[in-house]
Design a protein around this motif. Structure first.
Motif, PDB file in Angstrom:
ATOM      1  N   HIS A 164      41.011 -46.259   8.768  1.00 46.70           N
ATOM      2  CA  HIS A 164      40.682 -46.404  10.186  1.00 46.70           C
ATOM      3  C   HIS A 164      39.557 -45.436  10.522  1.00 46.70           C
ATOM      4  O   HIS A 164      39.396 -44.401   9.878  1.00 46.70           O
ATOM      5  N   VAL A 165      38.791 -45.759  11.560  1.00 46.13           N
ATOM      6  CA  VAL A 165      37.703 -44.897  11.989  1.00 46.13           C
ATOM      7  C   VAL A 165      37.411 -45.180  13.455  1.00 46.13           C
ATOM      8  O   VAL A 165      37.591 -46.306  13.932  1.00 46.13           O
ATOM      9  N   LEU A 166      36.969 -44.132  14.165  1.00 47.08           N
ATOM     10  CA  LEU A 166      36.591 -44.235  15.571  1.00 47.08           C
ATOM     11  C   LEU A 166      35.366 -43.361  15.787  1.00 47.08           C
ATOM     12  O   LEU A 166      35.341 -42.210  15.353  1.00 47.08           O
ATOM     13  N   ALA A 167      34.327 -43.908  16.424  1.00 53.75           N
ATOM     14  CA  ALA A 167      33.087 -43.155  16.641  1.00 53.75           C
ATOM     15  C   ALA A 167      32.417 -43.636  17.910  1.00 53.75           C
ATOM     16  O   ALA A 167      32.678 -44.738  18.403  1.00 53.75           O
ATOM     17  N   GLY A 168      31.529 -42.786  18.451  1.00 58.37           N
ATOM     18  CA  GLY A 168      30.803 -43.136  19.663  1.00 58.37           C
ATOM     19  C   GLY A 168      29.395 -42.606  19.637  1.00 58.37           C
ATOM     20  O   GLY A 168      29.040 -41.751  18.821  1.00 58.37           O
ATOM     21  N   VAL A 169      28.565 -43.115  20.557  1.00 61.93           N
ATOM     22  CA  VAL A 169      27.173 -42.704  20.644  1.00 61.93           C
ATOM     23  C   VAL A 169      26.682 -42.892  22.075  1.00 61.93           C
ATOM     24  O   VAL A 169      27.126 -43.809  22.785  1.00 61.93           O
ATOM     25  N   LEU A 170      25.802 -42.013  22.520  1.00 59.80           N
ATOM     26  CA  LEU A 170      25.091 -42.214  23.783  1.00 59.80           C
ATOM     27  C   LEU A 170      23.879 -43.086  23.492  1.00 59.80           C
ATOM     28  O   LEU A 170      23.068 -42.756  22.628  1.00 59.80           O
ATOM     29  N   TRP A 171      23.750 -44.166  24.202  1.00 56.38           N
ATOM     30  CA  TRP A 171      22.706 -45.160  23.924  1.00 56.38           C
ATOM     31  C   TRP A 171      21.963 -45.484  25.207  1.00 56.38           C
ATOM     32  O   TRP A 171      22.553 -45.643  26.283  1.00 56.38           O
ATOM     33  N   LYS A 172      20.632 -45.582  25.091  1.00 59.29           N
ATOM     34  CA  LYS A 172      19.780 -45.887  26.238  1.00 59.29           C
ATOM     35  C   LYS A 172      19.352 -47.349  26.174  1.00 59.29           C
ATOM     36  O   LYS A 172      18.744 -47.791  25.189  1.00 59.29           O
ATOM     37  N   ALA A 173      19.671 -48.100  27.214  1.00 58.70           N
ATOM     38  CA  ALA A 173      19.300 -49.503  27.273  1.00 58.70           C
ATOM     39  C   ALA A 173      17.817 -49.644  27.599  1.00 58.70           C
ATOM     40  O   ALA A 173      17.147 -48.692  28.028  1.00 58.70           O
ATOM     41  N   GLY A 174      17.301 -50.853  27.377  1.00 59.68           N
ATOM     42  CA  GLY A 174      15.891 -51.089  27.646  1.00 59.68           C
ATOM     43  C   GLY A 174      15.513 -50.871  29.098  1.00 59.68           C
ATOM     44  O   GLY A 174      14.378 -50.507  29.418  1.00 59.68           O
ATOM     45  N   ALA A 175      16.469 -51.066  30.008  1.00 58.35           N
ATOM     46  CA  ALA A 175      16.192 -50.863  31.436  1.00 58.35           C
ATOM     47  C   ALA A 175      16.241 -49.401  31.836  1.00 58.35           C
ATOM     48  O   ALA A 175      16.017 -49.068  33.001  1.00 58.35           O
ATOM     49  N   GLY A 176      16.534 -48.510  30.891  1.00 55.59           N
ATOM     50  CA  GLY A 176      16.569 -47.086  31.190  1.00 55.59           C
ATOM     51  C   GLY A 176      17.949 -46.546  31.485  1.00 55.59           C
ATOM     52  O   GLY A 176      18.114 -45.346  31.706  1.00 55.59           O
ATOM     53  N   ASN A 177      18.965 -47.400  31.511  1.00 61.13           N
ATOM     54  CA  ASN A 177      20.322 -46.951  31.783  1.00 61.13           C
ATOM     55  C   ASN A 177      20.948 -46.371  30.511  1.00 61.13           C
ATOM     56  O   ASN A 177      20.748 -46.883  29.411  1.00 61.13           O
ATOM     57  N   TRP A 178      21.745 -45.316  30.697  1.00 64.11           N
ATOM     58  CA  TRP A 178      22.444 -44.693  29.575  1.00 64.11           C
ATOM     59  C   TRP A 178      23.889 -45.166  29.556  1.00 64.11           C
ATOM     60  O   TRP A 178      24.530 -45.302  30.603  1.00 64.11           O
ATOM     61  N   TYR A 179      24.400 -45.376  28.333  1.00 71.17           N
ATOM     62  CA  TYR A 179      25.774 -45.820  28.161  1.00 71.17           C
ATOM     63  C   TYR A 179      26.439 -45.017  27.051  1.00 71.17           C
ATOM     64  O   TYR A 179      25.783 -44.599  26.087  1.00 71.17           O
ATOM     65  N   LEU A 180      27.722 -44.811  27.202  1.00 76.99           N
ATOM     66  CA  LEU A 180      28.539 -44.312  26.102  1.00 76.99           C
ATOM     67  C   LEU A 180      29.176 -45.516  25.436  1.00 76.99           C
ATOM     68  O   LEU A 180      29.954 -46.250  26.056  1.00 76.99           O
ATOM     69  N   LEU A 181      28.818 -45.739  24.176  1.00 77.24           N
ATOM     70  CA  LEU A 181      29.381 -46.836  23.391  1.00 77.24           C
ATOM     71  C   LEU A 181      30.341 -46.258  22.363  1.00 77.24           C
ATOM     72  O   LEU A 181      30.066 -45.213  21.761  1.00 77.24           O
ATOM     73  N   ALA A 182      31.446 -46.923  22.158  1.00 78.33           N
ATOM     74  CA  ALA A 182      32.419 -46.477  21.164  1.00 78.33           C
ATOM     75  C   ALA A 182      33.018 -47.692  20.486  1.00 78.33           C
ATOM     76  O   ALA A 182      33.117 -48.771  21.077  1.00 78.33           O
ATOM     77  N   ALA A 183      33.404 -47.517  19.245  1.00 80.06           N
ATOM     78  CA  ALA A 183      34.004 -48.610  18.478  1.00 80.06           C
ATOM     79  C   ALA A 183      35.028 -48.035  17.511  1.00 80.06           C
ATOM     80  O   ALA A 183      34.836 -46.971  16.929  1.00 80.06           O
ATOM     81  N   GLY A 184      36.127 -48.765  17.360  1.00 81.52           N
ATOM     82  CA  GLY A 184      37.152 -48.422  16.384  1.00 81.52           C
ATOM     83  C   GLY A 184      37.290 -49.539  15.371  1.00 81.52           C
ATOM     84  O   GLY A 184      36.823 -50.666  15.582  1.00 81.52           O
TER      85      GLY A 184
END
Length: 638
Positions: free
Chosen positions: A570-590
């Motif tokens: 099992h694994v769980l990780a995340g990243v701060l990602w900037k969309a093309g429109a300039g919005n920032w998101y926290l993305l995570a996946a397990g």
């Protein structure tokens, strides 16, 4: 986060433009490269041992003090290029390395850089970089007579790929009064820039030898008597003119011991017949046949065995982490003895380790002894060994059950494999990815076809190439199937993280796919986990690739843990990602079986299932937690 080299680099940045956290992040991420830079600029006259410690001390002193570190989910990065934090720290390293090479008489009071480092210190050991080849030794000798600015100019050109204008700017900022003269000095040295990335100049991968062991363990009178006896033995066995004796560059013999002498007798070497492996119960290095044109050269074999038991001061010794370098307990098995490019090479096996002895075929200096741990090897692990490296290429000796060898670019899954000629188990030269400097644009791997199928392996700068697999932990496969090649392609360059770490195998597992916010397509989540021969030192890297990008980026790491492995699939990780429109998101996946994900800290969000996307601010800090279907909690890699 993954670093990528490009031709355009920024000039030095004033400290007022760089925050403390930014400078520290650059130093921590690029510490091995900065230490290598300091080591190359420092004058060789300091000696290899003091050069290593001084390079680490200067690099560590470039780190600002008084800051408490904290964990944060990193944003995507473009590497050190264009990073003012890296440019500032690099300037500090170059400046102090140049100061360390100035004669003391130039100043009324020496600077801290000119004095022996207080820290780091290792008591009772002498530390040296791992062995390189004859080309690296020749380059080090050519750089030695240059002035400090001249060496710095050559290294900044070759290691950092800076154009001359940026080199002048950096040297001026470092206090060099005439950078033009430094560039002219560098022009007089052949542009062998690929050698600057070799193990010869890597102060982060070291070998250790004792210093005052005899004096610490014996009385002064006994130590003097032993030293006198060694001096007499050395005088008796040495040949006139500085040549090699019967035992080559080995140290003087110690107390006579029948078992130890038997292990050093070339006539007692274990030799395996070519067809033994076909009927043997095991398929590992123990059934490899003896091969090579020099298997009956008793003088060469005696030198190899003697140096293994007693390496002299002129022998460059290296070993993978966790590998003992002592002599064999009994007569070892002879795997190969022959000419490889410009060297005579002997490869031996004692049931636990591979030992490679190499000496130049036209000289009496530059002998090298390398060790690799291979206990518990299976058929797939014992498919090939490194015979030698030269001009950015590597040659392998393959197992007797290997029927075909080929070269494949792991970053081009649609391209075919190019056949490599096999002559008595020796492959034609293969371009080694770990010997290539600059930006990672390809990653060539060895493809072996044997009686059980096709396997992939990659050179990581050691004697035994690392096996490459793909798939869910516990159900992995090592064949170059279409799905496996597509999984590895964007993340092949991350294999550089495992260089010289004693890695046995690396598995790539595509554990999740995620739709990106704001209609930006799909992203892939892949975990690459490296297993070592010694058991500990494992590493799991969570990597993230957005739609349309060729390369993935490392967003989280785990050391000496079970995540992403067969014991904990099992694994769980995340990243701060900037969309093309300039919005920032926290993305995570397990991975599969993740029932929910939640975040705490500066981003508070939760989601059912194995995917999460929440709006965030640039630089936000958050901690990830998850729950499996059976209620077991899991934590995110950091």
């Amino acid at each position: 986060m993954q670093s990528q080299d490009v031709a355009n680099r920024q000039a030095p940045v004033p400290s007022s433009a760089v925050g403390v956290e930014q400078a520290e992040a650059a130093l921590v991420e690029h510490y091995p490269r900065l230490v290598r830079l300091a080591y190359l600029v420092l004058p060789p006259g300091l000696g290899r041992g003091r050069r290593v410690l001084t390079a680490h001390a200067l690099t560590q002193r470039a780190l600002p003090r008084g800051r408490k570190s904290s964990s944060v989910i990193p944003a995507q990065s473009t590497g050190r290029d264009g990073d003012p934090g890296y440019a500032f720290v690099r300037l500090q390293v170059v400046r102090t390395a140049l100061e360390a090479g100035l004669p003391l008489k130039w100043r009324a009071w020496p600077t801290r850089s000119q004095l022996p480092p207080l820290l780091p210190q290792v008591w009772g050991l002498r530390l040296f970089p791992r062995s390189g080849g004859a080309d690296e030794l020749a380059l080090d000798q050519r750089l030695a007579p240059l002035s400090g600015p001249g060496r710095a100019a050559y290294v900044l050109r070759g290691l950092e790929k800076l154009p001359d204008a940026d080199v002048q700017t950096l040297l001026t900022a470092a206090g060099v009064p005439d950078p033009g003269t430094a560039l002219k000095e560098a022009d007089g040295i052949p542009a062998q820039y690929t050698l600057l990335d070799s193990a010869e100049f890597d102060p982060c991968s070291l070998q250790a030898r004792p210093t005052d062991l005899m004096r610490r363990r014996q009385h002064t009178k006994a130590a003097l008597a032993a030293a006198a006896a060694l001096a007499v033995c050395g005088a008796l066995i040495a040949l006139p003119g500085g040549g090699w004796g019967a035992d080559g560059p080995a140290a003087p013999p110690y107390a006579r011991n029948p078992a130890a002498e038997a292990a050093l007798d070339p006539g007692r070497l274990v030799r395996i017949a070519p067809s033994t492996w076909k009927t043997a119960a095991r398929t590992d290095f123990s059934v490899w046949p003896t091969r090579g044109a020099l298997t009956r050269d008793s003088a060469l074999l005696r030198r190899a065995l003697s140096v293994w038991a007693r390496p002299g001061d002129t022998v460059q010794v290296s070993a993978t982490p966790g590998t003992q370098t002592g002599g064999p307990a009994g007569p070892p098995q002879l795997l190969y003895a022959g000419l490889v490019d410009n060297a005579r090479v002997v490869i031996l096996y004692d049931g636990l380790r591979i030992a490679r002895y190499a000496e130049p075929k036209d000289g009496t200096q530059g002998a090298a002894l390398d060790f690799a741990r291979v206990d518990g090897a299976r058929k797939a692990d014992a498919g090939a060994l490194v015979l030698g490296r030269s001009d950015g290429n590597v040659r392998f000796l393959t197992a007797p059950w290997v029927e075909k060898a080929a070269e494949r670019d792991l970053m081009k899954p649609a391209a075919g494999a190019m056949d490599l000629n096999l002559a008595d188990g020796v492959t034609a030269p293969l371009a080694s990815p770990v010997l290539r400097p600059g930006r990672c644009t390809s990653w060539n791997v060895l493809q072996l076809t044997d009686t059980s199928g096709t396997h992939l392996a990659t050179d990581l700068g050691e004697l035994v190439p690392a096996r490459l697999t793909s798939g869910r932990p516990g159900k992995t496969g090592d064949g170059p199937g279409a799905q496996a090649l597509r999984t590895w392609a964007p993340f092949a360059c991350s294999l550089a993280q495992d260089r010289a770490a004693g890695v046995r195998s690396v598995n790539a597992w595509s554990f999740a796919d995620q739709q990106l916010p704001d209609g930006n397509g799909e992203a892939a989540w892949v975990c690459t986990r490296s297993e070592t021969w010694r058991g500990d030192g494992t590493a799991a890297l969570a990597q993230f690739q957005t739609a349309g990008s060729r390369h993935g980026v490392i967003v989280a790491k785990g050391r000496d843990g079970t995540a992403c492995g067969p014991r904990d699939p099992h694994v769980l990780a995340g990243v701060l990602w900037k969309a093309g429109a300039g919005n920032w998101y926290l993305l995570a996946a397990g991975s599969w079986g993740t029932a929910s994900i939640r975040t705490t800290g500066e981003v508070t969000a939760s989601a059912k299932g194995n995917l999460l996307a929440a709006k965030a601010k640039e630089g936000a800090r958050a901690d990830l937690k998850g729950t499996l279907d059976d209620g077991t909690p899991i934590s995110g890699l950091h």
